[in-house]
Write an enzyme that holds these catalytic residues in place. Structure first.
Site, PDB file in Angstrom:
ATOM      1  N   ARG A  76     -15.922 -40.048   8.643  1.00 51.28           N
ATOM      2  CA  ARG A  76     -15.185 -38.780   8.696  1.00 51.28           C
ATOM      3  C   ARG A  76     -13.692 -39.074   8.784  1.00 51.28           C
ATOM      4  NH1 ARG A  76     -14.376 -34.301  13.378  1.00 51.28           N
ATOM      5  NH2 ARG A  76     -13.132 -32.902  12.080  1.00 51.28           N
ATOM      6  N   HIS A 121      -6.524 -31.201  10.316  1.00 51.63           N
ATOM      7  CA  HIS A 121      -6.770 -31.738  11.649  1.00 51.63           C
ATOM      8  C   HIS A 121      -5.447 -31.739  12.423  1.00 51.63           C
ATOM      9  CE1 HIS A 121      -9.695 -34.429  14.032  1.00 51.63           C
ATOM     10  NE2 HIS A 121      -8.679 -34.167  14.833  1.00 51.63           N
ATOM     11  N   GLU A 166     -11.455 -28.014  15.106  1.00 50.76           N
ATOM     12  CA  GLU A 166     -11.194 -27.458  16.438  1.00 50.76           C
ATOM     13  C   GLU A 166     -10.126 -26.366  16.446  1.00 50.76           C
ATOM     14  OE1 GLU A 166     -12.512 -31.419  19.006  1.00 50.76           O
ATOM     15  OE2 GLU A 166     -10.414 -30.754  19.066  1.00 50.76           O
ATOM     16  N   ASN A 309     -18.105 -30.805  17.864  1.00 50.48           N
ATOM     17  CA  ASN A 309     -17.419 -31.856  18.619  1.00 50.48           C
ATOM     18  C   ASN A 309     -17.725 -31.645  20.100  1.00 50.48           C
ATOM     19  OD1 ASN A 309     -16.283 -32.432  16.146  1.00 50.48           O
ATOM     20  ND2 ASN A 309     -14.203 -31.860  16.698  1.00 50.48           N
ATOM     21  N   TYR A 311     -17.682 -33.461  24.057  1.00 54.67           N
ATOM     22  CA  TYR A 311     -17.224 -34.553  24.905  1.00 54.67           C
ATOM     23  C   TYR A 311     -17.721 -34.482  26.340  1.00 54.67           C
ATOM     24  CZ  TYR A 311     -14.103 -36.185  21.236  1.00 54.67           C
ATOM     25  OH  TYR A 311     -13.612 -36.699  20.059  1.00 54.67           O
ATOM     26  N   GLU A 379     -17.877 -35.251  16.396  1.00 53.56           N
ATOM     27  CA  GLU A 379     -17.090 -36.085  17.313  1.00 53.56           C
ATOM     28  C   GLU A 379     -17.827 -36.199  18.627  1.00 53.56           C
ATOM     29  OE1 GLU A 379     -12.975 -35.126  18.067  1.00 53.56           O
ATOM     30  OE2 GLU A 379     -12.612 -34.581  15.982  1.00 53.56           O
ATOM     31  N   TRP A 422     -16.388 -40.780  18.005  1.00 55.34           N
ATOM     32  CA  TRP A 422     -14.929 -40.739  18.055  1.00 55.34           C
ATOM     33  C   TRP A 422     -14.490 -41.904  18.942  1.00 55.34           C
ATOM     34  CZ3 TRP A 422     -11.282 -38.270  15.378  1.00 55.34           C
ATOM     35  CH2 TRP A 422      -9.961 -38.495  15.778  1.00 55.34           C
ATOM     36  N   TRP A 430      -2.844 -37.693  20.596  1.00 55.97           N
ATOM     37  CA  TRP A 430      -2.073 -36.477  20.777  1.00 55.97           C
ATOM     38  C   TRP A 430      -1.126 -36.578  21.975  1.00 55.97           C
ATOM     39  CZ3 TRP A 430      -2.396 -34.927  16.163  1.00 55.97           C
ATOM     40  CH2 TRP A 430      -3.611 -34.968  15.457  1.00 55.97           C
TER      41      TRP A 430
END
Length: 483
Positions: A76, A121, A166, A309, A311, A379, A422, A430
């Site tokens: 990806r 993205h 996202e 995604n 986490y 992710e 990921w 970021w």
């Protein structure tokens, strides 16, 4: 345990790995501007930026070697809009950018690796931000034009597309909190407008693909939605139960309900925003969360699969209606608070509790709520902060436990079609800069050559893939076989 043709992947994003921020006629993006803005300390950890990062723009073949060492079936990646169209419009195509992405895609296909390509993205061309950015209703048309350009240029080889990654993060962190580019702080107003325009943009791009390209290219299109799994802090509390439902409505539901469920925002979100607007005397009751026009392309059904995604997880408690003191804001609209269970271990950063079972729970929720769509986990990862551990035993355990939960979800009847870790590489994370590392490969940012070294977790992930990857004669790359 895994269906035939299951996608074993890793993910990256253009701004986070490419560098070459002003190379070969690329235009600036909002993240270039955000990181370079002077006189505003604290925007990004240690004033770092993605100017060079992993230097994948020059070192792509090193990345390809990493992909091959892992044995990935899928990779990806995202396209830099500003590298392809420096002013954001198809009136200024950059042939050097087109050539770069053709090289990447062609190399992947030649190695029998299927690209999953994200159009957006987080890195909007600054030229479009100067025209109002995602707050402007014109962005839907501009994005559709960009998407059509990409479908035309690359769609003969790309069978899995993500329009926007996202949108929740883009809207809230970029336009409510101001902690991400473009750094706008307009609480309770801008994020809803941005999310609305992103949904409009996604719908237009999906319809364009469906009507103009699908019959020739035979691919699939979706948008990637991030979400925590949430549970009421006190399962016996009606207030906490309601708060947990609102929490999901304001995160996953904000974008999933219009696309997968009803064509409109979740009722819990709409009623909460409207009620808070009325309490605070903010204009018309429904003036902050926009409505969808019947003149626009329909949103419902504009995703060929569910891209998730995931986490971490949260326990949620009600704030008891006391959020009005925050004024007009998403926080006051939500009137709920997510907290960590102290029994959950943390990895690296304060917000990232390790809860593999939360992914199985969330996948089950998606199955039951959104009519059992095909799902790609696009992710999922585990971070390191501070001293680098190449022998990252905890991350190895995380991947083992999480992939087992995915297998259990498949046994539960969830139509999971792929899993993407990921991230392929340590990269620019970021606002955390290079202080947080998620890579399957360590990158030494202190050396010009940016050497890549596989973590132990990369080796363990490669073993899992080798155990389940289809043989060399398998018919790969056809999205319809996975949907």
């Amino acid at each position: 345990m895994f269906p035939s043709g299951f996608a074993w992947g890793a993910a990256t994003a253009a701004y986070q790995i490419e560098g070459g921020w002003d190379s070969d006629d690329k235009g600036p993006s909002i993240w270039d501007t955000f990181c370079h803005r002077e006189g505003e300390e604290g925007r990004v950890f240690a004033a770092q930026n993605g100017d060079v990062s992993c230097n994948s723009y020059e070192l792509w073949r090193k990345d390809l070697q990493c992909v091959q060492e892992l044995g990935l079936t899928h990779y990806r990646m995202s396209l830099s809009w500003a590298r392809l169209l420096p002013d954001g419009t198809t009136g200024t195509v950059n042939p050097k950018g087109v050539r770069y992405y053709n090289t990447v895609i062609n190399d992947l296909v030649a190695c029998n690796v299927s690209p999953m390509v994200t159009l957006y993205h987080f890195d909007l061309p600054q030229a479009l931000q100067d025209r109002g950015g995602w707050k402007s209703p014109d962005m839907a048309t501009l994005f559709d034009s960009y998407a059509r350009f990409c479908f035309e240029e690359f769609g003969d080889r790309v069978k899995l597309w993500i329009t926007i990654n996202e949108p929740y993060v883009c809207a809230k962190l970029g336009h409510e909190d101001g902690s991400h580019a473009p750094g706008v702080k307009q609480p309770g107003v801008a994020a809803y407008l941005v999310g609305h325009n992103m949904l409009r943009a996604h719908a237009r791009a999906w319809h364009s693909y469906d009507s103009l390209f699908r019959s020739k290219q035979n691919g699939a299109v979706s948008l990637a939605l991030n979400s925590d799994w949430v549970e009421p802090l006190d399962p016996a509390s009606a207030g906490d139960i309601s708060a947990a439902e609102r929490f999901l409505a304001f995160t996953l539901g904000w974008f999933a309900w219009p696309v997968f469920a009803t064509g409109d925002y979740p009722p819990a979100m709409r009623s909460a925003v409207d009620a808070q607007s009325a309490r605070l005397g903010y204009g018309g009751v429904d003036s902050r969360l926009p409505g969808f026009s019947e003149d626009e392309p329909a949103l419902l059904g504009t995703a060929d699969f569910f891209a998730l995604n995931y986490y971490t997880s949260r326990k949620v408690r009600s704030r008891g209606g006391g959020a009005g003191g925050d004024g007009v804001s998403m926080k006051s609209d939500l009137d709920a608070e997510g907290v960590l269970d102290p029994s959950w271990p943390l990895c690296g950063v304060s917000w990232l509790a390790v809860v593999p079972r939360g992914l199985r729970n969330l996948l089950g929720y998606i199955k039951e709520t959104f009519n059992n769509p095909a799902v790609y986990v696009t992710e999922n990862g585990f971070s390191q902060v501070g001293a680098v551990e190449i022998d990252d035993v905890q991350r190895c355990r995380f991947y083992h436990d999480t992939i087992m939960e995915v297998a259990e979800a498949i046994e539960d009847g969830v139509r999971v079609r792929g899993y993407f870790a990921w991230s392929l590489l340590d990269n620019f994370e970021w606002a955390d800069g290079f202080s947080v590392r998620f890579g399957l490969f360590h990158v030494d940012f202190s050396e010009d050559g940016r050497p890549r070294t596989m973590y132990r977790s990369g080796r363990e992930y490669a073993k899992i893939i080798a155990k389940h990857r289809p043989g060399p004669n398998a018919d790969k790359g056809k999205a319809e076989k996975l949907l």
